[in-house]
Scaffold this motif. Structure first.
Motif, mmCIF file in Angstrom:
data_model
loop_
_atom_site.group_PDB
_atom_site.id
_atom_site.type_symbol
_atom_site.label_atom_id
_atom_site.label_comp_id
_atom_site.label_asym_id
_atom_site.label_seq_id
_atom_site.Cartn_x
_atom_site.Cartn_y
_atom_site.Cartn_z
ATOM 1 N N ASN A 130 -11.313 9.283 2.458
ATOM 2 C CA ASN A 130 -12.437 9.751 3.335
ATOM 3 C C ASN A 130 -12.247 10.679 4.610
ATOM 4 N N ILE A 131 -10.884 10.534 5.025
ATOM 5 C CA ILE A 131 -10.680 11.457 6.243
ATOM 6 C C ILE A 131 -10.543 12.911 5.960
ATOM 7 N N ASN A 132 -10.080 13.338 4.757
ATOM 8 C CA ASN A 132 -9.728 14.594 4.328
ATOM 9 C C ASN A 132 -10.848 15.267 3.136
ATOM 10 N N SER A 133 -11.540 14.476 2.923
ATOM 11 C CA SER A 133 -12.578 15.086 1.898
ATOM 12 C C SER A 133 -14.142 14.104 2.155
ATOM 13 N N ASN A 134 -15.031 14.537 1.623
ATOM 14 C CA ASN A 134 -16.273 14.011 1.670
ATOM 15 C C ASN A 134 -16.876 13.348 0.519
ATOM 16 N N VAL A 176 0.796 -1.187 0.001
ATOM 17 C CA VAL A 176 0.019 -0.159 -0.166
ATOM 18 C C VAL A 176 0.911 1.191 -0.185
ATOM 19 N N SER A 177 0.428 2.295 -0.320
ATOM 20 C CA SER A 177 0.980 3.746 -0.623
ATOM 21 C C SER A 177 1.431 4.088 0.584
ATOM 22 N N GLU A 178 2.393 5.020 0.734
ATOM 23 C CA GLU A 178 2.814 5.814 1.830
ATOM 24 C C GLU A 178 1.919 6.683 2.392
ATOM 25 N N GLU A 179 0.940 7.306 1.335
ATOM 26 C CA GLU A 179 -0.050 8.107 1.491
ATOM 27 C C GLU A 179 -1.326 7.370 2.519
ATOM 28 N N SER A 195 0.077 6.833 5.992
ATOM 29 C CA SER A 195 0.013 8.214 6.674
ATOM 30 C C SER A 195 -1.441 8.669 7.091
ATOM 31 N N LEU A 196 -2.485 7.925 6.366
ATOM 32 C CA LEU A 196 -3.968 8.384 6.719
ATOM 33 C C LEU A 196 -4.223 7.162 8.122
ATOM 34 N N GLY A 197 -3.377 6.026 8.388
ATOM 35 C CA GLY A 197 -3.863 5.242 9.490
ATOM 36 C C GLY A 197 -3.797 4.076 8.805
#
Length: 745
Positions: free
Chosen positions: A481-485, A417-420, A423-425
């Motif tokens: 879905n953590i930083n956008s809707n 899985v990507s680093e992004e 970083s989101l958990g």
């Protein structure tokens, strides 16, 4: 003594004669109750009938479009799995879906005796069948119509619940009309029943009298109103069918009326009549004969308080109007509640449909307007069996893609899985139950889009990927879905893009796997009218690649799609020409359905106009509800106030001062529901905007301000009219005589 004995022993006949005589001599009061019962029963019957038919139409539409099943399980089963599933407790039917099953996997559609247990029973059935829970799917659109939602879903669909909520608001308002009319009529007779009580009438006899009057007055209006409501429901359904006759793909609405709907309407109406007549009798039974006799029907204020705002704005008349309103506080409570509920239902319904229209435009027409012009769905046709690919691509001034869809899952190591995402958990924090992990390997949904070879080659060229070898292009993105809707989605890379192959598995048999080369990763899908899962690794493959893995993966959907996008702006007529050309290419050997983007927009606009017509009709009904209650309450209470105004005139108040009092009271009675409703509506609208993640300015630009202002103006106008008529009656009567007599009739 003789009169007392007659009352005790003359019982039923005397009270029957008295009730009949009172109804004949007090026609205005009786007509008020008759009209209130008729209007309430009619509107209640109409609203319940429309809601039931609307719900039934939605269920029929879902079943026609998606099938009549509640749970579905997919896997490499033997056909005797059907009998095993049917033996499972609560299973009503289990059938193999011939349209979706292929030679290797079976799709079993399941219905339950108690469909509310579907989310509990389906995982147990999957466990018994020996397949993972990812092989289970639920008919969510059908289940939600029955108010059954996934207990794990934090945002279940609330459309039907909202309609039911508005229906209950309106129904309560309708029921209160009957109660209010009875309250006005009975409160004026406290003095009269006090006299009867003083000469021997028991509370039970008085209650019997009032219930007799209620039965005499309301049986016929309630039944008549209910039957006319049914007839109007039938007429409304036929009108909708006529208005929507030209809409492509819409099935005709059929009028249906369940006996339970009629029973609920009648029961609600008669219970309201019973309670409305019982409450005044109960009040009388608690009063001593002397208290009842002393009651002249005049409004009394137990504790006088200064109406500071009204006094400041309108002077002495404002103070007197404030006291009169406070004296009527308990009686006006019903009218205020009815008007508030009517206005609230009106405002909420308009706001909801406005927001719904904005959302539809966002999620469909604006999103896909540059993705397609004509779509053809080739029913029960595999893409490898389609023989007219070259002819489709040869259509003048068009860009076309022929594709089919299949379902699969893929295995991905945790480290890939990507680093992004990390970083989101981690993937579990983003996708939660949409992915499974075991032994350091993620199992992720991997839908496959199979494109004809030439379209796939062109897509690869657009994104800078070589298509000379067999393999897949991976849509390497996942919704943040953590930083956008969901309204304004932002994506991050799903995988780190350091792997050269993907391991795909059959959705029904995870042991059936194939390793497929990765031609490239992209965050730009091909231009198709498709919605992709938020947490899936979508695979775009050519037909040549699919033919190599089809036998192992299977699970191809039965239909093939043709997407045609014009290379220039086209009118409806020009797009219709493309449809004709496409139809000529396909011939009569293939069963297909055709869609036209411009026609689809016109059909959608026609449907919205139909909804607006229905909503407009309901708004008119809501306005009548409030107006009927205003007249029954305002005119009724003004008739009780002759002595009050006679006293004011005896101390020097002029007719102009009395008129000013009337206008002030009308302003308060009409203004109170508005002041209550507008903040509540604003809160609900804000919550709906927040829940749908829309920009508030988008709503404000098309907010239904004009209809709401018209409703408010109508409300104020009719309250003023009611007070004008009532005041005119009072000023015409002999107010000196009103001070001398206790008769208020």
């Amino acid at each position: 003594m003789e009169k007392s004995s007659a009352i005790r022993n003359g019982g039923k006949d005397m009270w029957k004669d008295y009730s009949t005589g009172f109804i004949k001599k007090n026609r205005a009061s009786s007509i008020s109750v008759l009209v209130a019962a008729f209007i309430s029963a009619l509107f209640l019957s109409l609203l319940c009938g429309l809601f039931y038919n609307f719900w039934n139409y939605e269920v029929e539409s879902v079943i026609l479009e998606e099938g009549n099943w509640q749970g579905r399980i997919t896997g490499a089963f033997e056909e005797d799995i059907v009998s095993e599933i049917e033996n499972f407790a609560n299973v009503k039917t289990a059938e193999i879906n011939e349209d979706l099953s292929d030679g290797q996997t079976l799709v079993v559609d399941i219905c339950f005796d108690d469909m509310r247990a579907v989310y509990h029973d389906m995982p147990l059935i999957a466990q018994q069948a020996g397949v993972p829970e990812t092989s289970v799917s639920y008919h969510e659109s059908l289940l939600s119509s029955y108010f059954i939602n996934d207990p794990q879903d934090s945002t279940p669909p609330l459309l039907m619940a909202f309609y039911l909520f508005v229906l209950l608001l309106v129904s309560v308002s309708l029921i209160l009309i009957i109660h209010n009319s009875f309250a006005v009529s009975m409160n004026a007779r406290v003095h009269q029943f006090g006299i009867f009580s003083s000469i021997g009438a028991t509370p039970g006899q008085i209650r019997t009298c009032l219930l007799q009057e209620a039965a005499i007055l309301c049986v016929i209006p309630v039944l008549l109103g209910s039957f006319i409501g049914i007839a109007l429901t039938f007429g409304a359904i036929q009108a909708v069918n006529v208005l929507a006759d030209g809409i492509v793909g819409r099935h005709e609405a059929t009028f249906i009326y369940h006996p339970l709907v009629f029973a609920i309407t009648i029961l609600a109406s008669f219970l309201t009549v019973l309670i409305s007549a019982w409450l005044p009798a109960r009040k009388l039974s608690k009063m001593t004969p002397l208290e009842a006799i002393k009651n002249t029907g005049e409004l009394q204020l137990k504790r006088r308080k200064k109406s500071r705002i009204l006094a400041l704005l309108f002077g002495t008349e404002g103070e007197l109007a404030g006291n009169a309103l406070k004296a009527q506080k308990k009686s006006l409570r019903t009218a205020t509640l009815s008007l508030t509920l009517s206005f609230l239902g009106f405002a909420l319904m308009l706001s909801f449909f406005t927001l719904s229209g904005i959302s539809t435009n966002h999620t469909y027409f604006e999103r896909y307007q540059n993705a397609w012009d004509v779509m053809a769905t080739l029913e029960d046709t595999k893409i490898e069996d389609f023989a007219y690919t070259d002819e489709i691509h040869a259509l003048a001034d068009t860009d076309s893609i022929i594709y089919q869809k299949a379902n699969a899952v893929c295995s991905v190591p945790v480290d890939s899985v990507s680093e992004e995402v990390k970083s989101l958990g981690g993937l579990e924090a983003i996708a939660e139950s949409d992915v499974r992990i075991a032994d350091g390997i993620y199992t992720i949904q991997a839908p496959i889009v199979i494109m004809d070879d030439s379209s796939f080659a062109m897509y690869c060229e657009q994104i800078g990927v070589s298509s000379t070898e067999n393999g897949s292009v991976v849509l390497n993105r996942i919704w943040d879905n953590i930083n956008s809707n969901f309204r304004y989605k932002e994506y991050v890379p799903f995988l780190s893009e350091n792997q050269d192959t993907m391991i795909l598995q059959s959705q029904g048999d995870t042991a059936a796997t194939v390793t497929i080369p990765v031609l490239g990763f992209t965050q730009e899908p091909p231009v198709l009218r498709e919605e992709y899962d938020n947490y899936a690794l979508v695979q775009f493959v050519s037909l040549s690649t699919w033919e190599q893995i089809e036998e192992t993966i299977g699970n191809a959907e039965p239909d093939t799609y043709i997407r045609i996008l014009s290379e220039k702006e086209r009118t409806l007529t020009e797009l219709s020409t493309i449809e004709v050309e496409l139809t000529n290419v396909l011939g009569h050997d293939i069963s297909f359905e055709m869609e036209n983007r411009v026609q689809e927009k016109l059909d959608n606009d026609a449907m919205l106009n139909g909804y607006k017509l229905v909503v407009g009709a309901l708004c008119v009904l809501l306005a009548f509800i409030g107006i009927a209650n205003v007249f029954s309450n305002t005119l009724g209470f003004i008739r009780q106030r002759k002595r009050e105004f006679a006293r004011y005139m005896s101390i020097g108040m002029t007719p102009e001062g009395m008129r000013k009092m009337f206008w002030i009271e009308a302003l308060v009675i009409a203004g109170r529901p508005v002041l209550i409703t507008l903040p509540i509506t604003a809160v609900f609208v804000w919550l709906m905007i927040t829940a749908s993640y829309l920009n508030p300015m988008e709503f404000l630009a098309v907010a239904p301000i004009v209809p709401i202002l018209l409703f408010i103006a109508t409300l104020f106008g009719f309250v003023a009219l009611a007070y004008y008529l009532g005041g005119k009656q009072i000023l015409k009567c002999d107010l000196v005589e009103a001070l001398r007599t206790d008769y208020m009739g």
